[in-house]
Design an enzyme around this catalytic site. Sequence first.
Site, short mmCIF file in Angstrom:
data_model
loop_
_atom_site.label_atom_id
_atom_site.label_comp_id
_atom_site.label_asym_id
_atom_site.label_seq_id
_atom_site.Cartn_x
_atom_site.Cartn_y
_atom_site.Cartn_z
N ARG A 227 0.84 -1.19 0.00
CA ARG A 227 0.00 0.00 0.00
C ARG A 227 0.88 1.25 0.00
NH1 ARG A 227 -3.55 -2.14 -1.94
NH2 ARG A 227 -5.71 -2.40 -1.30
N HIS A 275 -0.95 0.61 -10.01
CA HIS A 275 -1.64 -0.34 -9.13
C HIS A 275 -2.19 -1.54 -9.91
CE1 HIS A 275 -3.87 -0.61 -5.04
NE2 HIS A 275 -3.75 -1.81 -5.56
#
Length: 311
Positions: A227, A275
């Site tokens: 993350r 991502h």
Amino acid sequence: MALLIDLKMPDWMTDEELRDALLEYEPRADIRIGADPGDPGEIEMLTVSTYYPGEALKYPNLRVIQKTGAGVNNILADTELPESVQVVRLRTDTSGNEMAEYALAYVLQEQRHIRQYRQQQAQSSWQAYPPRQAAASCVLVLGLGRIGRLVAERFVINGFRVSGWSRSRKQIDGVECFAGDDELPRALAAADYVISVLPSTPATRAMFARDLFAEFNPASVFINVGRGDLVDEQDLLAALDAGSLAGAVLDVMSVEPLPESSPLWLHPAVQLTPHVSGYHLGDAIEDIAANYRRLCNDEPLLNLIDRKLGY
Ligand code: NDP
């Protein structure tokens, strides 16, 4: 009992696509989609990819939020999320293997100097560098959960020296396992590649800051697929400029999509991807149907998140 699918990620998967896939497992399920949720009072299970603060409050009888992935930090960050709502994630065998492949691709690129050769080609330059050997290179995987384990095992299979770090100590064949904050500096100092597969929790957020970068081996490359909010991006750029580490590969950023004004885009030692390191759900979709069935029967849910720990 109704399940509402409101993914809000149409470029990745539409609500209709997921509904049709779930109906294969549970043909009689009452499944609604974001565009047509019907009576909010009937929604007891909500499936999301993106989650907005306060969203849970739209459904007064909500019992479960099912994330179509592993990272639930945005859901848990909602200060209005009722205590009674359970949060569940998906198992990540398919996306975890994709993330292992992504990490291996970037590591091999460094091992074989592919970035340099690409630049040299543009200048018609013929200069050779000895390839780095896997057996002489140490890959450290931070987070040895479902995904981290797959990543570590992939590097073991490819002949690297592999170490790993987690909260509780693990035993994994071929992996030197470190645990707890005290052992992290020792693990970092020996690593040529540091791959973070950690979740975003109160304990991990902003952990990659100036003091921790100072513990990195100056020749190392940092790869973050966990993350983005674990990294203080200003400190990362300062650490790269100061030579505390040699490069960074970031699949996740503190703000996504990464703003055009971010200095990360243009830094020569930073490589970015949007991502995508873990992309496909594979047969994990089955777990959403299983959780719907379990909720109907008041049975324990699969892949339940510990809301206090944050993962
Ligand atoms: P798991 O919950 O299975 O594993 C998390 C791991 O992190 C565990 O080993 C845990 O330790 C460790 N950990 C957590 N907190 C700490 C801490 N404070 N100190 C040390 N270790 C810690 O998660 P997954 O492996 O399934 O997924 C990891 C993350 O990957 C997800 O949370 C998500 O954010 C991200 N992700 C990113 C994707 C992408 O496309 N970029 C796709 C899918 C997931 P312990 O085992 O001791 O509990």
